[in-house]
Design a protein around this motif. Structure first.
Motif, mmCIF file in Angstrom:
data_model
loop_
_atom_site.group_PDB
_atom_site.id
_atom_site.type_symbol
_atom_site.label_atom_id
_atom_site.label_comp_id
_atom_site.label_asym_id
_atom_site.label_seq_id
_atom_site.Cartn_x
_atom_site.Cartn_y
_atom_site.Cartn_z
ATOM 1 N N TYR A 163 0.828 -1.212 0.000
ATOM 2 C CA TYR A 163 0.000 0.000 0.000
ATOM 3 C C TYR A 163 0.862 1.262 0.000
ATOM 4 O O TYR A 163 0.630 2.185 -0.791
ATOM 5 C CB TYR A 163 -0.934 0.006 1.216
ATOM 6 C CG TYR A 163 -1.690 1.300 1.379
ATOM 7 C CD1 TYR A 163 -2.766 1.618 0.550
ATOM 8 C CD2 TYR A 163 -1.307 2.233 2.340
ATOM 9 C CE1 TYR A 163 -3.441 2.817 0.692
ATOM 10 C CE2 TYR A 163 -1.977 3.431 2.495
ATOM 11 C CZ TYR A 163 -3.052 3.733 1.662
ATOM 12 O OH TYR A 163 -3.707 4.918 1.796
ATOM 13 N N GLU A 164 1.851 1.309 0.877
ATOM 14 C CA GLU A 164 2.692 2.505 0.965
ATOM 15 C C GLU A 164 3.473 2.732 -0.329
ATOM 16 O O GLU A 164 3.649 3.879 -0.764
ATOM 17 C CB GLU A 164 3.650 2.393 2.148
ATOM 18 C CG GLU A 164 2.972 2.446 3.511
ATOM 19 C CD GLU A 164 2.216 3.753 3.751
ATOM 20 O OE1 GLU A 164 2.604 4.791 3.168
ATOM 21 O OE2 GLU A 164 1.232 3.729 4.503
ATOM 22 N N ARG A 165 3.900 1.643 -0.969
ATOM 23 C CA ARG A 165 4.662 1.790 -2.207
ATOM 24 C C ARG A 165 3.793 2.350 -3.337
ATOM 25 O O ARG A 165 4.202 3.286 -4.039
ATOM 26 C CB ARG A 165 5.264 0.447 -2.615
ATOM 27 C CG ARG A 165 6.141 0.497 -3.874
ATOM 28 C CD ARG A 165 7.473 1.197 -3.635
ATOM 29 N NE ARG A 165 8.270 0.512 -2.646
ATOM 30 C CZ ARG A 165 9.102 -0.487 -2.930
ATOM 31 N NH1 ARG A 165 9.235 -0.913 -4.182
ATOM 32 N NH2 ARG A 165 9.820 -1.057 -1.987
ATOM 33 N N VAL A 166 2.606 1.784 -3.523
ATOM 34 C CA VAL A 166 1.746 2.279 -4.610
ATOM 35 C C VAL A 166 1.236 3.680 -4.298
ATOM 36 O O VAL A 166 1.061 4.505 -5.212
ATOM 37 C CB VAL A 166 0.579 1.322 -4.910
ATOM 38 C CG1 VAL A 166 1.092 -0.035 -5.358
ATOM 39 C CG2 VAL A 166 -0.367 1.178 -3.727
ATOM 40 N N LYS A 167 1.014 3.968 -3.039
ATOM 41 C CA LYS A 167 0.579 5.315 -2.662
ATOM 42 C C LYS A 167 1.628 6.342 -3.057
ATOM 43 O O LYS A 167 1.304 7.415 -3.597
ATOM 44 C CB LYS A 167 0.319 5.368 -1.150
ATOM 45 C CG LYS A 167 -0.207 6.705 -0.655
ATOM 46 C CD LYS A 167 -0.496 6.630 0.839
ATOM 47 C CE LYS A 167 -1.056 7.962 1.357
ATOM 48 N NZ LYS A 167 -1.352 7.891 2.809
ATOM 49 N N THR A 168 2.881 6.007 -2.817
ATOM 50 C CA THR A 168 3.976 6.922 -3.154
ATOM 51 C C THR A 168 4.181 7.019 -4.663
ATOM 52 O O THR A 168 4.302 8.124 -5.210
ATOM 53 C CB THR A 168 5.277 6.450 -2.491
ATOM 54 O OG1 THR A 168 5.108 6.453 -1.065
ATOM 55 C CG2 THR A 168 6.439 7.345 -2.862
#
Length: 299
Positions: A104-109
């Motif tokens: 989640y954090e990777r795609v959000k960034t």
């Protein structure tokens, strides 16, 4: 003098009309969706939720995944529900194995750089999974994939229904078996269309089938999804994704969409999908019932 007053009045009327028109334009939201039941349901729920809050909604369901993503990046779609794993692997080409929070954090960034904002993810994870008939799994004492792997190593008598893609893809059956240290004999792997794996399992043609974890046929056919206790399958958390420009102009959209996301999980979505796919209820009715029963729209 009269002409000047009339011209002034006309100018104010035009200005007022422009302001009203701009406000109406800003409150219009284009909601997209993909071509399968789950996506059609969440798109319809989103449309009904936003309409109840006073928005004008242009709903565009039934789009291909890549087409829908491109439409959002190009500003033609404002919001739709995407899966974290899809963005990670398909749209951003990330190959490393990440846990759900890291995904989640990777795609959000990464997607923030493309003008897209990932809101709060739901607890619904529509990933690949292995399923068995409940009574068979209970009889065999199988709850997890590790349990299945042990049984296959000991007995080797389990037929497995798989779609052709999972059978051959580099992150599919072979690495799954490597991770859990077992192997279905080649004669016991039955390749077929993805939609047929459910029926094959229901009819007892196989003991194990590849499924999508939120498919409505899982509860309808009384299947049990085996626990992925080693975390092999990527996270595909269903999450509302909105164009950042649209969100910045109207931050309350995040509150509305997050309120819906908070109500969706791995128990709820299969039941909703089942009402449509098995019960043959209309998507509009299923969406409205869910929103009303959860207090998201007025009764």
């Amino acid at each position: 003098m009269l002409y000047r007053k009339f011209a002034k009045l006309l100018g104010l009327t035009i200005l007022a009309g422009s302001v009203i028109g701009a406000a109406q334009a800003e409150s219009k939201v284009v909601v997209g969706g993909k071509k399968f039941t789950e996506q059609q349901i969440v798109a319809e729920m989103t449309a009904q939720l936003l309409r109840s809050a006073g928005y004008t909604v242009d709903k565009r369901p039934d789009l291909g995944s890549s087409v829908l993503r491109a439409a959002q990046e190009n500003g033609q779609v404002d919001v739709y529900w995407e899966y974290t794993g899809t963005s990670l692997v398909i749209y951003n080409g990330v190959k490393e194995h990440l846990n759900p929070e890291q995904t989640y954090e990777r795609v959000k960034t990464l997607d923030a750089e493309k003008g897209l904002t990932w809101l709060t993810p739901s607890k619904a994870n529509n990933t690949y999974a292995l399923a068995m008939q409940q009574d068979v799994a209970k009889k065999e004492g199988i709850v997890s994939i590790s349990d299945l792997a042990k049984k296959v190593r000991e007995k080797g008598e389990y037929k497995f229904a798989s779609n052709a893609e999972f059978y051959s893809r580099p992150d599919g059956l072979r690495p799954l078996q490597d991770t859990y240290d077992f192997q279905f004999p080649r004669k016991d792997v039955i390749r077929m269309d993805g939609g047929l794996t459910y029926q094959a399992l229901k009819d007892g043609q196989v003991e194990v089938a590849l499924v999508l974890s939120t498919d409505g046929r899982i509860p309808a056919f009384k299947f049990i999804v085996l626990k992925d206790d080693k975390g092999f399958f990527p996270s595909y958390a269903l999450t509302p994704v909105i164009r950042t420009q649209v969100l910045n102009s109207d931050p309350k959209l995040a509150t509305l969409l997050n309120s819906l996301s908070a109500k969706l999980d791995d128990t709820t979505l299969p039941l909703l999908n089942s009402r449509v796919d098995v019960g043959r209820e209309s998507i509009e009715v299923v969406a409205r019932d869910f929103l009303k029963s959860n207090g998201l729209v007025q009764q």
